[in-house]
Design a protein around this motif. Structure first.
Motif, PDB file in Angstrom:
ATOM      1  N   LEU A   1      51.592  52.835  33.008  1.00  0.00           N
ATOM      2  CA  LEU A   1      52.234  53.707  33.997  1.00  0.00           C
ATOM      3  C   LEU A   1      51.454  55.007  34.181  1.00  0.00           C
ATOM      4  O   LEU A   1      51.050  55.634  33.198  1.00  0.00           O
ATOM      5  N   THR A   2      51.294  55.401  35.390  1.00  0.00           N
ATOM      6  CA  THR A   2      50.637  56.642  35.847  1.00  0.00           C
ATOM      7  C   THR A   2      49.113  56.558  35.838  1.00  0.00           C
ATOM      8  O   THR A   2      48.461  57.505  36.262  1.00  0.00           O
ATOM      9  N   CYS A   3      48.537  55.461  35.346  1.00  0.00           N
ATOM     10  CA  CYS A   3      47.074  55.401  35.226  1.00  0.00           C
ATOM     11  C   CYS A   3      46.405  54.971  36.525  1.00  0.00           C
ATOM     12  O   CYS A   3      47.011  54.371  37.407  1.00  0.00           O
ATOM     13  N   THR A   4      45.113  55.282  36.583  1.00  0.00           N
ATOM     14  CA  THR A   4      44.217  54.710  37.586  1.00  0.00           C
ATOM     15  C   THR A   4      43.161  53.904  36.819  1.00  0.00           C
ATOM     16  O   THR A   4      43.286  53.685  35.611  1.00  0.00           O
ATOM     17  N   GLN A  26      37.607  56.673  30.500  1.00  0.00           N
ATOM     18  CA  GLN A  26      37.338  57.995  29.940  1.00  0.00           C
ATOM     19  C   GLN A  26      37.864  58.173  28.522  1.00  0.00           C
ATOM     20  O   GLN A  26      37.368  59.016  27.779  1.00  0.00           O
ATOM     21  N   LYS A  27      38.874  57.393  28.133  1.00  0.00           N
ATOM     22  CA  LYS A  27      39.564  57.701  26.874  1.00  0.00           C
ATOM     23  C   LYS A  27      39.518  56.614  25.803  1.00  0.00           C
ATOM     24  O   LYS A  27      39.791  56.900  24.635  1.00  0.00           O
ATOM     25  N   ALA A  28      39.241  55.360  26.172  1.00  0.00           N
ATOM     26  CA  ALA A  28      39.404  54.274  25.197  1.00  0.00           C
ATOM     27  C   ALA A  28      38.227  54.135  24.239  1.00  0.00           C
ATOM     28  O   ALA A  28      38.367  53.556  23.164  1.00  0.00           O
ATOM     29  N   PRO A  40      64.853  49.616  30.222  1.00  0.00           N
ATOM     30  CA  PRO A  40      65.028  50.432  31.437  1.00  0.00           C
ATOM     31  C   PRO A  40      63.844  50.436  32.399  1.00  0.00           C
ATOM     32  O   PRO A  40      64.049  50.316  33.620  1.00  0.00           O
ATOM     33  N   TRP A  41      62.599  50.596  31.891  1.00  0.00           N
ATOM     34  CA  TRP A  41      61.458  50.592  32.820  1.00  0.00           C
ATOM     35  C   TRP A  41      61.420  49.303  33.621  1.00  0.00           C
ATOM     36  O   TRP A  41      61.208  49.284  34.835  1.00  0.00           O
ATOM     37  N   GLY A  42      61.602  48.175  32.922  1.00  0.00           N
ATOM     38  CA  GLY A  42      61.503  46.875  33.573  1.00  0.00           C
ATOM     39  C   GLY A  42      62.680  46.597  34.494  1.00  0.00           C
ATOM     40  O   GLY A  42      62.504  46.038  35.582  1.00  0.00           O
TER      41      GLY A  42
END
Ligand SMILES: N[C@@H](CCC(=O)N[C@@H](CSC=O)C(=O)NCC(=O)O)C(=O)O
Length: 285
Positions: free
Chosen positions: A59-62, A68-70, A187-189
């Protein structure tokens, strides 16, 4: 420009090349940006091809968060693995987002399903995109062979599990970090599936790893890492539910609970090498 793909940038990293690419997606009805890491092996010999790991973000990623982070590219370069990292939803003019501007639905939150309900159905077809259009595109335009694996994080972990379970034979291996394993019951699902697929919960089961694993025709071993201090663990993720569903049908699953780790990319970076080796064993063996 490579065929119908426009290159936005190329960055050298660990001897390989990280490409940022853009194309018009017929599946999603909008322009999509994705990342493609090509390891040095593709440039070492004429005609060389490499297998690819598809990474589905949360969620929220592009396409950029993972890149950049992994911290995945050093080992991917060494092993000779390409990595394909798509965006997490359709975007752009005419693509509806969450009516209230929330971050857990709509833009950045496609949930890797094929929506059937309006106004979402015209664009929100991320499952079809990541399992059909995107592999066909990258395998046609770049030196990738047809050996594929899939992994992801949180919403993307759910996506990776569902893609592998729905497409036996298409992926050689699957893994996930902190996946939403039972979206039909958290809830998210419930929010996402209720809107994308409508109120009939029987249809949600087609997009729920805990339900799909019961009738899977391929018992591809699943590797999951989960942080014990993940703030979403008890409310949204609940990996033990997938362990129980897997045990009930004898599906091989390794769940590694990692003490002290949270939901962030620091957690992913800490264990990404294990996942790359898990996939390399299947892709290169
Ligand atoms: N913005 C939210 C937090 C959203 C979040 O934690 N997103 C995760 C994935 S969660 C499940 O799919 C993520 O990967 N974020 C991107 C990153 O780079 O960390 C909030 O404000 O709480």
């Amino acid at each position: 420009m490579t065929g119908d793909v426009t290159q936005l940038s190329e960055t050298r990293v660990f001897g390989g090349r990280l490409l940022r690419l853009r194309h018009e997606s017929a599946t999603l009805g909008c322009a999509m940006t994705f990342a493609l890491f090509l390891p040095p092996q593709v440039d070492a010999a004429a005609g060389a091809t490499v297998p690819a790991l598809y990474w589905l973000s949360g969620l929220t990623c592009t396409d950029e968060n993972f890149c950049q982070k992994a911290g995945a590219f050093r080992l991917a370069a060494e092993l000779g693995l390409a990595i394909v990292a798509p965006d997490t939803s359709p975007r752009g003019e005419g693509v509806p987002g969450d009516p209230d501007g929330a971050w857990d639905f709509g833009l950045g939150a496609g949930f890797y399903v094929d929506a059937t309900e309006q106004p979402w159905a015209a664009h929100y077809r991320m499952h079809d995109y990541v399992t059909r259009e995107l592999p066909a595109l990258v395998e046609r335009a770049f030196p990738l062979n047809d050996r594929r694996s899939i992994s992801g994080h949180s919403m993307g972990g759910h996506g990776a599990l569902v893609c592998a379970l729905r497409h036996p034979g298409f992926y050689r291996s699957v893994s996930a970090f902190a996946p939403i394993v039972n979206p039909a019951a958290v809830p998210w699902g419930e929010k996402a599936l209720g809107r994308y697929l409508g109120p009939d919960r029987a249809r949600w089961a087609e997009w729920d790893a805990c339900a799909l694993i019961a009738n899977a025709t391929e018992r591809l071993p699943i590797l999951i890492d989960q942080g014990e201090r993940d703030s979403f663990l008890e409310t949204q993720l609940k990996p033990q539910k997938l362990v129980a569903a897997a045990e009930a049908v004898g599906h091989p699953l390794t769940l590694r609970m990692q003490p002290g780790y949270d939901h962030s990319y620091f957690f992913i970076a800490s264990f990404i090498d294990d996942h790359l080796r898990h996939h390399a064993a299947a892709l290169l063996g």
